[in-house]
Scaffold this active site. Sequence first.
Site, PDB file in Angstrom:
ATOM      1  N   LYS A   1       0.537  -6.642  11.851  1.00  0.00           N
ATOM      2  CA  LYS A   1      -0.791  -7.265  11.695  1.00  0.00           C
ATOM      3  C   LYS A   1      -1.469  -7.442  13.054  1.00  0.00           C
ATOM      4  O   LYS A   1      -2.670  -7.246  13.191  1.00  0.00           O
ATOM      5  CB  LYS A   1      -0.629  -8.613  10.989  1.00  0.00           C
ATOM      6  CG  LYS A   1      -0.165  -8.452   9.542  1.00  0.00           C
ATOM      7  CD  LYS A   1       0.341  -9.764   8.980  1.00  0.00           C
ATOM      8  CE  LYS A   1       0.757  -9.632   7.535  1.00  0.00           C
ATOM      9  NZ  LYS A   1       1.516 -10.788   7.035  1.00  0.00           N
TER      10      LYS A   1
ATOM     11  N   ILE B   1      -7.266 -14.841   4.091  1.00  0.00           N
ATOM     12  CA  ILE B   1      -8.255 -15.191   5.132  1.00  0.00           C
ATOM     13  C   ILE B   1      -9.121 -13.961   5.421  1.00  0.00           C
ATOM     14  O   ILE B   1      -8.585 -12.894   5.719  1.00  0.00           O
ATOM     15  CB  ILE B   1      -7.557 -15.604   6.451  1.00  0.00           C
ATOM     16  CG1 ILE B   1      -6.574 -16.752   6.223  1.00  0.00           C
ATOM     17  CG2 ILE B   1      -8.591 -15.983   7.498  1.00  0.00           C
ATOM     18  CD1 ILE B   1      -5.783 -17.126   7.478  1.00  0.00           C
TER      19      ILE B   1
ATOM     20  N   GLU C   1       8.252  -9.403   2.265  1.00  0.00           N
ATOM     21  CA  GLU C   1       8.173  -7.951   2.148  1.00  0.00           C
ATOM     22  C   GLU C   1       9.350  -7.437   1.317  1.00  0.00           C
ATOM     23  O   GLU C   1      10.363  -8.134   1.156  1.00  0.00           O
ATOM     24  CB  GLU C   1       8.223  -7.309   3.538  1.00  0.00           C
ATOM     25  CG  GLU C   1       7.027  -7.633   4.401  1.00  0.00           C
ATOM     26  CD  GLU C   1       5.718  -7.254   3.747  1.00  0.00           C
ATOM     27  OE1 GLU C   1       5.498  -6.069   3.459  1.00  0.00           O
ATOM     28  OE2 GLU C   1       4.902  -8.157   3.493  1.00  0.00           O
TER      29      GLU C   1
ATOM     30  N   GLY D   1       1.147 -13.996  -1.073  1.00  0.00           N
ATOM     31  CA  GLY D   1       1.173 -14.369  -2.490  1.00  0.00           C
ATOM     32  C   GLY D   1       0.112 -13.597  -3.265  1.00  0.00           C
ATOM     33  O   GLY D   1      -0.834 -13.047  -2.689  1.00  0.00           O
TER      34      GLY D   1
HETATM   35  P1  NDP Z   1       5.958  -5.227  -4.778  1.00  0.00           P
HETATM   36  O1  NDP Z   1       7.297  -4.737  -4.391  1.00  0.00           O
HETATM   37  O2  NDP Z   1       5.835  -6.458  -5.591  1.00  0.00           O
HETATM   38  O3  NDP Z   1       5.203  -4.053  -5.571  1.00  0.00           O
HETATM   39  C1  NDP Z   1       5.272  -2.711  -5.175  1.00  0.00           C
HETATM   40  C2  NDP Z   1       4.736  -1.850  -6.312  1.00  0.00           C
HETATM   41  O4  NDP Z   1       4.729  -0.504  -5.889  1.00  0.00           O
HETATM   42  C3  NDP Z   1       5.582  -1.925  -7.581  1.00  0.00           C
HETATM   43  O5  NDP Z   1       4.735  -2.024  -8.702  1.00  0.00           O
HETATM   44  C4  NDP Z   1       6.316  -0.570  -7.603  1.00  0.00           C
HETATM   45  O6  NDP Z   1       6.535  -0.070  -8.910  1.00  0.00           O
HETATM   46  C5  NDP Z   1       5.305   0.316  -6.903  1.00  0.00           C
HETATM   47  N1  NDP Z   1       5.926   1.463  -6.269  1.00  0.00           N
HETATM   48  C6  NDP Z   1       6.892   1.506  -5.322  1.00  0.00           C
HETATM   49  N2  NDP Z   1       7.178   2.770  -4.984  1.00  0.00           N
HETATM   50  C7  NDP Z   1       6.383   3.554  -5.731  1.00  0.00           C
HETATM   51  C8  NDP Z   1       6.231   4.947  -5.858  1.00  0.00           C
HETATM   52  N3  NDP Z   1       6.927   5.825  -5.110  1.00  0.00           N
HETATM   53  N4  NDP Z   1       5.335   5.416  -6.734  1.00  0.00           N
HETATM   54  C9  NDP Z   1       4.606   4.567  -7.504  1.00  0.00           C
HETATM   55  N5  NDP Z   1       4.702   3.226  -7.424  1.00  0.00           N
HETATM   56  C10 NDP Z   1       5.588   2.730  -6.551  1.00  0.00           C
HETATM   57  O7  NDP Z   1       5.121  -5.349  -3.428  1.00  0.00           O
HETATM   58  P2  NDP Z   1       3.882  -6.294  -3.111  1.00  0.00           P
HETATM   59  O8  NDP Z   1       2.936  -6.266  -4.228  1.00  0.00           O
HETATM   60  O9  NDP Z   1       4.391  -7.590  -2.608  1.00  0.00           O
HETATM   61  O10 NDP Z   1       3.277  -5.551  -1.824  1.00  0.00           O
HETATM   62  C11 NDP Z   1       2.456  -4.414  -1.962  1.00  0.00           C
HETATM   63  C12 NDP Z   1       1.754  -4.152  -0.625  1.00  0.00           C
HETATM   64  O11 NDP Z   1       0.971  -5.292  -0.291  1.00  0.00           O
HETATM   65  C13 NDP Z   1       2.693  -3.943   0.562  1.00  0.00           C
HETATM   66  O12 NDP Z   1       2.078  -3.046   1.465  1.00  0.00           O
HETATM   67  C14 NDP Z   1       2.778  -5.333   1.191  1.00  0.00           C
HETATM   68  O13 NDP Z   1       3.101  -5.291   2.550  1.00  0.00           O
HETATM   69  C15 NDP Z   1       1.341  -5.772   0.995  1.00  0.00           C
HETATM   70  N6  NDP Z   1       1.122  -7.210   1.022  1.00  0.00           N
HETATM   71  C16 NDP Z   1       1.865  -8.053   0.248  1.00  0.00           C
HETATM   72  C17 NDP Z   1       1.595  -9.398   0.220  1.00  0.00           C
HETATM   73  C18 NDP Z   1       2.376 -10.364  -0.595  1.00  0.00           C
HETATM   74  O14 NDP Z   1       2.139 -11.572  -0.465  1.00  0.00           O
HETATM   75  N7  NDP Z   1       3.309  -9.913  -1.437  1.00  0.00           N
HETATM   76  C19 NDP Z   1       0.480  -9.957   1.016  1.00  0.00           C
HETATM   77  C20 NDP Z   1      -0.247  -8.987   1.786  1.00  0.00           C
HETATM   78  C21 NDP Z   1       0.054  -7.671   1.776  1.00  0.00           C
HETATM   79  P3  NDP Z   1       7.538  -0.819  -9.965  1.00  0.00           P
HETATM   80  O15 NDP Z   1       6.898  -2.168 -10.219  1.00  0.00           O
HETATM   81  O16 NDP Z   1       7.495   0.048 -11.156  1.00  0.00           O
HETATM   82  O17 NDP Z   1       8.846  -0.911  -9.281  1.00  0.00           O
HETATM   83  N1  HSE Z   2       5.339 -10.782   3.788  1.00  0.00           N
HETATM   84  C1  HSE Z   2       4.033 -11.110   4.258  1.00  0.00           C
HETATM   85  C2  HSE Z   2       4.022 -12.548   4.720  1.00  0.00           C
HETATM   86  C3  HSE Z   2       3.039 -10.907   3.159  1.00  0.00           C
HETATM   87  O1  HSE Z   2       4.963 -13.298   4.416  1.00  0.00           O
HETATM   88  O2  HSE Z   2       3.083 -12.943   5.394  1.00  0.00           O
HETATM   89  C4  HSE Z   2       1.618 -11.088   3.602  1.00  0.00           C
HETATM   90  O3  HSE Z   2       1.227 -10.054   4.451  1.00  0.00           O
END
Ligand code: NDP
Ligand code: HSE
Length: 441
Positions: free
Chosen positions: A216, A138, A201, A313
């Site tokens: 948020k 959104i 998360e 997602g």
């Molecule tokens: P994931 O756990 O899927 O991905 C995290 C990534 O960060 C992985 O690729 C991991 O590497 C990498 N990582 C972790 N620690 C390190 C480090 N020290 N150095 C380098 N790389 C690192 O998380 P998401 O993608 O779900 O979330 C990412 C962000 O987005 C968070 O802040 C989350 O709150 C936010 N978010 C997530 C949403 C969702 O729907 N999932 C929606 C909105 C926001 P590796 O893959 O090699 O382990």
């Molecule tokens: N964990 C979060 C949620 C991801 O479920 O809304 C999006 O910020």
Amino acid sequence: MSTALRIAVAGLGTVGAGTLRLLNENAEVIAARAGRALQVTAVCARDRSRDRGVDLSGCQWFDDPVAMAAEAEADVVVELIGGSEGAAKQMVEAALAAGRSVVTANKALLAHHGTALARQAEAAGCTIGYEAAVAGGIPIIKGLREGLAGNNVSRVYGILNGTCNYILTQMSAGGGAPGNPVERQSFEAVLSEAQRLGYAEADPSFDVDGVDTAHKLAILTALAFGCEVDFDAVFVEGIRNVSALDVSYAEELGYCIKLLGVAQQVNGAVEQRVHPCMVRIGQPIASVDGVFNAVVADGDFVDTTMYEGRGAGAGPTASAVVADLIDIARGTVLPVFGIAADRLSRLPTLPMERHSCAYYLRLLVLDKPGVIAEVSAVLRDADISMESMLQRGRAQGEGEAVPVIIMTHETSEAAMRAALDRIAGLEATLEPPQLIRIVDF
Ligand code: NDP
Ligand code: HSE
């Protein structure tokens, strides 16, 4: 077309890989809108060998996100690691110190350090894009910062966590008639499904305990009211104590249960609260189900506005990340919270004890004569007026447990907590009473 915007991306998980996929699949339309190509030149994650389902062959690989933020051949740095401290914070600070704008989906980081990071960004002449940090796909940051920029906003509230809304919706659809609650296992099973779908998360207690919603909400509050981000001022209660019984009684009484974040200005003070709410069925927000989020903002000239879409997602979140990147490619640099960071105000906090609303109460008491009279006496002594009471059937034998549901008229939080302490202390009360606040938007 001018030179490509070079992008360094740290974090290649759900959101990072989704962002790379979107940049690749929609490259043509993105370049047309940005006026230049968007090119990922550097990436960073922990495990270099993992297949991310995206082509990383043209990108420089970094093991260290801080080194990438400072040294990569990039104009903008994207932080998709997560967490309010550690690598995420250090790499954002390093990028800003190197004069590079940042795009992040990290609400925890901004809730705890948003004001300081905004100051650093603005002093360096760059910006922080964080559309993805609140309500997934959104465009609520753009909505508040740009669309409602001419209004005094008095209130902003909404369903801000996709995982919780997914769980509550599944609990509701899953049934469990009053007196026949679905096993606790169902909560865990639905949470696992939300994790599998990439909604939750890294530590899902942030979702179910309301912390993610509070992160948020703190960001939305700063943006809506032009004040510093103040996460510690948010009252937070999650959904762990919401039972299948509550969900089915709520439906019977004409409500559904939603985890809401609510921020409003009350006589110059700011109230920020996150807790499960009973929302009257028929209210627009009551029909926002599953992973969908919704945000409602009230402005003095625009009146009420509502925004709805997928809140978590890979696809929706990537959509928000890329929108920020397109803004940066166009050269748009706005104050992070809509007002220059040095001009953000510090507004006093309205404590939760002074909140007032109607309440749903669930008690588990011994089924024997006089118990309801004792409970009623406590409420009477606290000057709390009952709207209705429900006790279905009887326990198998006298003196066994039975749930009692009470709906009250409006009262103060302080009075309600004092009354519940007394009810919890009654000999006939078998477990701590549960309350859910009834909202009347
Ligand atoms: P994931 O756990 O899927 O991905 C995290 C990534 O960060 C992985 O690729 C991991 O590497 C990498 N990582 C972790 N620690 C390190 C480090 N020290 N150095 C380098 N790389 C690192 O998380 P998401 O993608 O779900 O979330 C990412 C962000 O987005 C968070 O802040 C989350 O709150 C936010 N978010 C997530 C949403 C969702 O729907 N999932 C929606 C909105 C926001 P590796 O893959 O090699 O382990
Ligand atoms: N964990 C979060 C949620 C991801 O479920 O809304 C999006 O910020």
